[in-house]
Motif scaffolding. Sequence first.
Motif, mmCIF file in Angstrom:
data_model
loop_
_atom_site.group_PDB
_atom_site.id
_atom_site.type_symbol
_atom_site.label_atom_id
_atom_site.label_comp_id
_atom_site.label_asym_id
_atom_site.label_seq_id
_atom_site.Cartn_x
_atom_site.Cartn_y
_atom_site.Cartn_z
ATOM 1 N N GLY A 1 -14.479 -5.005 -13.363
ATOM 2 C CA GLY A 1 -13.320 -5.735 -12.869
ATOM 3 C C GLY A 1 -12.879 -6.869 -13.761
ATOM 4 O O GLY A 1 -11.680 -7.166 -13.860
ATOM 5 N N LEU A 2 -13.817 -7.519 -14.449
ATOM 6 C CA LEU A 2 -13.430 -8.681 -15.255
ATOM 7 C C LEU A 2 -12.555 -8.295 -16.449
ATOM 8 O O LEU A 2 -11.815 -9.127 -16.983
ATOM 9 N N SER A 3 -12.612 -7.035 -16.886
ATOM 10 C CA SER A 3 -11.765 -6.597 -18.013
ATOM 11 C C SER A 3 -10.523 -5.848 -17.540
ATOM 12 O O SER A 3 -9.821 -5.240 -18.357
ATOM 13 N N ALA A 4 -10.256 -5.893 -16.222
ATOM 14 C CA ALA A 4 -9.155 -5.090 -15.672
ATOM 15 C C ALA A 4 -7.799 -5.518 -16.207
ATOM 16 O O ALA A 4 -6.940 -4.675 -16.499
ATOM 17 N N ILE A 5 -7.555 -6.801 -16.346
ATOM 18 C CA ILE A 5 -6.245 -7.274 -16.822
ATOM 19 C C ILE A 5 -6.112 -7.061 -18.320
ATOM 20 O O ILE A 5 -5.114 -6.508 -18.810
ATOM 21 N N VAL A 6 -7.125 -7.482 -19.067
ATOM 22 C CA VAL A 6 -7.093 -7.328 -20.526
ATOM 23 C C VAL A 6 -7.024 -5.855 -20.923
ATOM 24 O O VAL A 6 -6.322 -5.491 -21.878
ATOM 25 N N GLY A 7 -7.711 -4.999 -20.172
ATOM 26 C CA GLY A 7 -7.750 -3.578 -20.505
ATOM 27 C C GLY A 7 -6.481 -2.820 -20.133
ATOM 28 O O GLY A 7 -6.321 -1.661 -20.530
ATOM 29 N N ILE B 1 0.801 -3.749 -18.014
ATOM 30 C CA ILE B 1 1.228 -5.042 -17.466
ATOM 31 C C ILE B 1 2.470 -5.574 -18.185
ATOM 32 O O ILE B 1 3.369 -6.148 -17.566
ATOM 33 N N THR B 2 2.553 -5.366 -19.490
ATOM 34 C CA THR B 2 3.681 -5.903 -20.267
ATOM 35 C C THR B 2 4.923 -5.020 -20.205
ATOM 36 O O THR B 2 5.999 -5.443 -20.621
ATOM 37 N N LYS B 3 4.787 -3.797 -19.675
ATOM 38 C CA LYS B 3 5.934 -2.875 -19.665
ATOM 39 C C LYS B 3 6.433 -2.543 -18.260
ATOM 40 O O LYS B 3 7.626 -2.301 -18.074
ATOM 41 N N VAL B 4 5.527 -2.491 -17.296
ATOM 42 C CA VAL B 4 5.884 -2.065 -15.940
ATOM 43 C C VAL B 4 5.463 -3.135 -14.949
ATOM 44 O O VAL B 4 4.339 -3.657 -15.036
ATOM 45 N N TYR B 5 6.352 -3.431 -13.995
ATOM 46 C CA TYR B 5 5.968 -4.415 -12.975
ATOM 47 C C TYR B 5 5.167 -3.734 -11.867
ATOM 48 O O TYR B 5 5.636 -2.807 -11.205
ATOM 49 N N VAL B 6 3.957 -4.218 -11.716
ATOM 50 C CA VAL B 6 3.069 -3.807 -10.628
ATOM 51 C C VAL B 6 2.310 -5.065 -10.224
ATOM 52 O O VAL B 6 1.948 -5.866 -11.109
ATOM 53 N N PRO B 7 2.080 -5.288 -8.943
ATOM 54 C CA PRO B 7 1.241 -6.440 -8.556
ATOM 55 C C PRO B 7 -0.064 -6.426 -9.352
ATOM 56 O O PRO B 7 -0.823 -5.449 -9.320
ATOM 57 N N LYS B 8 -0.297 -7.486 -10.099
ATOM 58 C CA LYS B 8 -1.387 -7.477 -11.068
ATOM 59 C C LYS B 8 -2.774 -7.354 -10.432
ATOM 60 O O LYS B 8 -3.709 -6.868 -11.072
ATOM 61 N N TYR B 9 -2.903 -7.830 -9.206
ATOM 62 C CA TYR B 9 -4.236 -7.775 -8.600
ATOM 63 C C TYR B 9 -4.669 -6.345 -8.287
ATOM 64 O O TYR B 9 -5.842 -6.096 -7.967
ATOM 65 N N ILE B 10 -3.746 -5.390 -8.376
ATOM 66 C CA ILE B 10 -4.108 -3.990 -8.149
ATOM 67 C C ILE B 10 -5.138 -3.526 -9.181
ATOM 68 O O ILE B 10 -6.040 -2.730 -8.867
ATOM 69 N N LYS C 1 -2.666 -18.437 -8.911
ATOM 70 C CA LYS C 1 -2.281 -19.613 -9.693
ATOM 71 C C LYS C 1 -2.148 -19.302 -11.177
ATOM 72 O O LYS C 1 -1.438 -20.005 -11.906
ATOM 73 N N THR C 2 -2.814 -18.270 -11.649
ATOM 74 C CA THR C 2 -2.848 -18.015 -13.095
ATOM 75 C C THR C 2 -2.091 -16.767 -13.529
ATOM 76 O O THR C 2 -1.806 -16.608 -14.726
ATOM 77 N N GLN C 3 -1.720 -15.864 -12.622
ATOM 78 C CA GLN C 3 -1.187 -14.562 -13.024
ATOM 79 C C GLN C 3 0.150 -14.661 -13.788
ATOM 80 O O GLN C 3 0.427 -13.803 -14.647
ATOM 81 N N ASP C 4 0.948 -15.675 -13.509
ATOM 82 C CA ASP C 4 2.223 -15.794 -14.219
ATOM 83 C C ASP C 4 2.054 -16.128 -15.701
ATOM 84 O O ASP C 4 2.997 -15.947 -16.496
ATOM 85 N N LYS C 5 0.904 -16.608 -16.085
ATOM 86 C CA LYS C 5 0.652 -16.982 -17.477
ATOM 87 C C LYS C 5 -0.068 -15.876 -18.255
ATOM 88 O O LYS C 5 -0.317 -16.025 -19.447
ATOM 89 N N TRP D 1 0.838 -1.208 0.000
ATOM 90 C CA TRP D 1 0.000 0.000 0.000
ATOM 91 C C TRP D 1 0.875 1.262 0.000
ATOM 92 O O TRP D 1 0.636 2.198 -0.757
ATOM 93 N N LYS D 2 1.920 1.283 0.835
ATOM 94 C CA LYS D 2 2.782 2.456 0.905
ATOM 95 C C LYS D 2 3.532 2.668 -0.409
ATOM 96 O O LYS D 2 3.695 3.796 -0.875
ATOM 97 N N ARG D 3 3.941 1.570 -1.023
ATOM 98 C CA ARG D 3 4.748 1.682 -2.248
ATOM 99 C C ARG D 3 3.908 2.074 -3.460
ATOM 100 O O ARG D 3 4.363 2.863 -4.303
ATOM 101 N N TYR D 4 2.701 1.519 -3.549
ATOM 102 C CA TYR D 4 1.880 1.735 -4.752
ATOM 103 C C TYR D 4 0.653 2.610 -4.480
ATOM 104 O O TYR D 4 -0.285 2.623 -5.274
ATOM 105 N N ARG D 5 0.659 3.325 -3.367
ATOM 106 C CA ARG D 5 -0.511 4.143 -3.027
ATOM 107 C C ARG D 5 -0.828 5.170 -4.104
ATOM 108 O O ARG D 5 -1.988 5.353 -4.495
ATOM 109 N N PHE D 6 0.200 5.841 -4.619
ATOM 110 C CA PHE D 6 -0.034 6.862 -5.652
ATOM 111 C C PHE D 6 -0.638 6.240 -6.901
ATOM 112 O O PHE D 6 -1.589 6.788 -7.481
ATOM 113 N N LEU D 7 -0.096 5.077 -7.318
ATOM 114 C CA LEU D 7 -0.626 4.410 -8.509
ATOM 115 C C LEU D 7 -2.079 3.992 -8.297
ATOM 116 O O LEU D 7 -2.917 4.169 -9.195
ATOM 117 N N ILE D 8 -2.390 3.449 -7.130
ATOM 118 C CA ILE D 8 -3.762 3.018 -6.839
ATOM 119 C C ILE D 8 -4.714 4.212 -6.909
ATOM 120 O O ILE D 8 -5.792 4.131 -7.510
#
Length: 471
Positions: free
Chosen positions: A297-303, A308-317, A462-466, A221-228
Amino acid sequence: MKISQLKISALILAGYTALVIVFFFLAGEQIHDKEKALPMVEGEEILAELNNITDIRQDFVSETDRIDKLSLKLVTLGRVNQGIVTLRLINQENGQTVDELLMETSLLQDGTYYEWKLKNRAEHAAGVLFSLTFSSQCEPGQAPGIYYNSMADVNRLYLNGSEIPGSLCFTYAGSQELFLGKYYVWLALAAGFFIIVLLGNSFYAYNRGKPAQLILLWGIWKRYRFLIQQLVSRDFKTKYKRSILGYLWSFLNPLLTMLVQYIVFSTIFRSDIKNFPVYLLSGIILFNFFSEAVGQGLSAIVGNTALITKVYVPKYIYPVTKVLSCSINLMISMIPLLLMILFTGTRITKAILLLPYALLCLLIFCIGMSLILSSSMVFFRDTQYLWGIVSLAWMYATPLFYPETIIPVQFKFIHRFNPMYYMIKFARCILIDGLSPEPALYGWCAICAFVSLGIGLFVFKKTQDKFVLYL
């Protein structure tokens, strides 16, 4: 343990203690007792006149901890009767009369249920044998009769001292002591002890350089608060971009939807639901939030493929921020609901302070659903279309504009497996009845929320790495 960690622990425990105390007073009697009414023994046979030469005694074993009232089915026999009938409720274990009532027979109406509210309610009544007796000053031909069922064998019935088969057409209602109310202090202490152990374990692991979930979450939360904050702000602003009314739609949408459905279901399909406008609007607002939050929410990853492909951020954000942005609309939508409560003259009680519990459970439930569906969307793009069908069926399976009593018995299981049913019922109990829901409803809301979140986190992890292979 360091001083800062002790301060954090002290603040958390102080907040928990305050929450426990406040909840105890807000929840009131609903956490201690549950109203319970036994089904009426039905029948259309007349046992006898309640005259001065007739002695009737009905024995029954109480199934409630307290007895507050009794109901009897009487008949005037087509005449205006004269005299007094005395009803007594007797505790057979100690022989004492719990309460008695002088019933004026001339005021009775034919074939109606006579309700006797006890002035001295029977306490500690569960499993105790009671007798309901009748004595009369009425002359024969001037006394009412009482219905009974000769086939019923749940109680013992005596007529002029002799036991006869059957039971009077009667019932009783009272309250049942609940586990939560009985052991509230002990349960609160047990939960407090669990919090202490959890905090101690987290700080112990952190001080030794080991992973601790609570510390990791706080660090993220402290690290990614601004992004959130930026993602939530972006999603909320994008929704009404180039709209003339803009954010006002968050206010108008539930109100106009309620107006259309109110006209349809209060005129064309008449409904006798208590306080129908508030009943309808509360259901619409909560279900619309659920449908919108999960749909976004269901289109959050695809959208967010580019990020996601350029910057590392915990994907569940990404799915979490989608739900959080929709929660802003939910807060705005609560304004017309409050106005409707004031407009209809619905009494606002202290129980309304419990409403955030239902909203928090709903938020957690939506996050869990979004994690599940956003993972599915990456591998199976038809998820968005299937969700449209599922959400429509889910809406009709939830009593938004119809009473839950119209659901046939064989389909009651739909409610038992419908998380939105519990959360909307929780909110309506507070807003319409002005009471805290019964403890079981708190439990069901929490179970639905955290089971959804647990499954969502498991599937997502279980699926985020793929994900990158399919985006």
